[in-house]
Design an enzyme around this catalytic site. Structure first.
Site: not given
Ligand SMILES: [Zn+2]
Length: 288
Positions: A2-3
């Protein structure tokens, strides 16, 4: 992994049902999830009410301060972390859990167990080694120029470095560099002011778009986004570049798989395809 857009999406999804609730239990089975230990995290947070929940970089931050006693809990999802409400018993790969005075339990599911939950009484100190937020109003092109001044690093690894700038990971760096027309392998010392201006616009545009589409679904770990339909290079090896139709290439830069158009992102000094169009983003969107 996840960014920024994915963590922001998670924060926005759970915030309304977390803020105002009192934590009545915390359990962690993953030996490394809770730092320094599950018992110490539990002792610090149980009984506290969640005052706010927000994202900083790729971290979820729960503010648990009480009159005169500041406290924050941070959750780093790392490689495979997901946050899920309990629906029908313990979810798959659920290793860490918060129970509240009302509503369902919240689970940190993490098949690879690289995630981290920790607490701090000094959030500023904890965040001190993080770079600026790319979507903050004070992250201007001039600031990026100042940050890059005097640096001699390979461009992509520098953008992935959270102490330089937070929030970007492999997907959004590749997308931003494509939109800016920059070669991920180039040295930052060779960036012109024009390049930096385009890079600044591209980073913000791609992150905003990511948030608008609730992030990128890459596999079952993060199923809630639609940004994958709007990616222009990431995961598109061999498919036509939306700008020039040449096949998208996959190379390795700084040990990371990297997607790019070797024609549009060729920053060789003699064949720089500096686009004169002020809005390459819109142009390539129209071509998709
Ligand atoms: Zn191209």
């Amino acid at each position: 992994m996840p960014e920024l857009p994915e963590v922001e999406t998670i924060a926005r999804r759970i915030e309304p049902d977390v803020v105002g609730r009192r934590i009545i239990a915390f359990e962690s089975e993953a030996c490394r999830h809770a730092v320094p230990s599950a018992a110490e995290v539990r002792a610090a947070i149980v009984g506290r009410t969640v005052r706010a929940l927000f994202r900083r970089g790729k971290l979820l931050v729960f503010e648990l301060s009480e009159a005169g006693r500041p406290l924050w809990q941070t959750v780093h999802l790392r490689m495979s972390g997901r946050i899920e409400w309990e629906v029908d018993g313990r979810p798959r790969h659920g290793y860490t859990m918060w129970r509240f005075d009302q509503g369902p339990a919240l689970w940190f599911c993490d098949s690879r167990k690289f995630g981290r939950v920790t607490v701090t009484t000094d959030l500023e100190k904890t965040m001190a080694r993080l770079g600026p937020e790319p979507l903050a109003p004070d992250f201007t092109a001039a600031r990026l120029r100042a940050m890059l001044s005097g640096r001699k690093r390979v461009l992509k690894p520098l953008l992935l470095d959270q102490s330089f700038l937070v929030g970007l990971g492999n997907i959004y760096v590749d997308e931003a560099l494509f939109r800016a027309g920059l070669d991920p392998r180039m040295n930052t010392a060779a960036l012109t002011d024009q390049d930096i201006g385009r890079l600044h616009r591209a980073i913000r545009a791609v992150l905003r778009e990511g948030i608008r589409y609730n992030g990128t679904t890459f596999d079952w770990i993060y199923p809630e986004g639609n940004m994958q339909a709007y990616l222009r290079v990431y995961g598109r090896k061999g498919r036509p570049c939306p700008r020039c139709r040449a096949p998208i290439a996959r190379i390795v830069v700084g040990q990371r798989g990297t997607h790019l158009c070797l024609r549009c992102q060729d920053t060789d000094a003699d064949s720089v395809p500096r686009r004169s169009s002020p809005s390459p983003d819109r142009q390539s969107r129209d071509q998709q």
